[in-house]
Design an enzyme around this catalytic site. Structure first.
Site, PDB file in Angstrom:
ATOM      1  N   CYS A  94       0.753  -1.175  -0.167  1.00  0.00           N
ATOM      2  CA  CYS A  94       0.052   0.072   0.028  1.00  0.00           C
ATOM      3  C   CYS A  94       0.937   1.092   0.231  1.00  0.00           C
ATOM      4  O   CYS A  94       2.041   1.017  -0.597  1.00  0.00           O
ATOM      5  CB  CYS A  94      -0.935  -0.116   1.065  1.00  0.00           C
ATOM      6  SG  CYS A  94      -0.141   0.046   2.845  1.00  0.00           S
ATOM      7  N   LYS A  95       0.533   2.138   0.695  1.00  0.00           N
ATOM      8  CA  LYS A  95       1.349   3.484   0.628  1.00  0.00           C
ATOM      9  C   LYS A  95       2.409   3.468   1.417  1.00  0.00           C
ATOM     10  O   LYS A  95       3.581   3.824   1.288  1.00  0.00           O
ATOM     11  CB  LYS A  95       0.537   4.838   0.721  1.00  0.00           C
ATOM     12  CG  LYS A  95       1.296   6.064   0.741  1.00  0.00           C
ATOM     13  CD  LYS A  95       0.739   7.323   0.614  1.00  0.00           C
ATOM     14  CE  LYS A  95       1.348   8.418   0.626  1.00  0.00           C
ATOM     15  NZ  LYS A  95       0.532   9.915   0.807  1.00  0.00           N
TER      16      LYS A  95
END
Length: 106
Positions: free
Chosen positions: A58-59
């Site tokens: 994810c980020k």
């Protein structure tokens, strides 16, 4: 697993699963990554090969850690990418955008 240590070439089936939202994906993503937002994982499991080594990103690593926990509980061999796409970018790993513009993780 740190982003810098992910295999860049492997003979085993390998999937980099990006669980960020659509707008985040559009800013930049790893070449060849599979994009399924976190909220859609349960309804789209059929798109994820259970026999592949699965790296989830994810980020920053939080959402992907939750997805890894879920996938491991239901029989997948999933590993979280520590630091997410921010660490991927910092490690100098390749980024692309579908529209051809410069890819950046913000």
């Amino acid at each position: 697993m740190p982003a810098a240590e992910l295999p860049s070439d492997t003979t085993e089936p390998l999937i980099l699963l990006d669980v960020r939202e659509d707008d985040e994906w559009q800013q930049g993503h790893a070449p060849g990554a599979v994009h399924i937002p976190m909220s859609e994982i349960p309804s789209r499991l059929g798109e994820i090969d259970i026999d592949s080594q699965l790296y989830v990103v994810c980020k920053g690593g939080g959402r992907s850690a939750r997805v890894v926990e879920y996938l491991n509980q239901i029989g997948y061999d999933a590993v979280n990418v520590d630091g997410g796409m921010a660490a991927w970018q910092s490690a100098g790993r390749p980024l692309v955008r579908d529209d051809g513009a410069e890819a950046r993780i913000f």
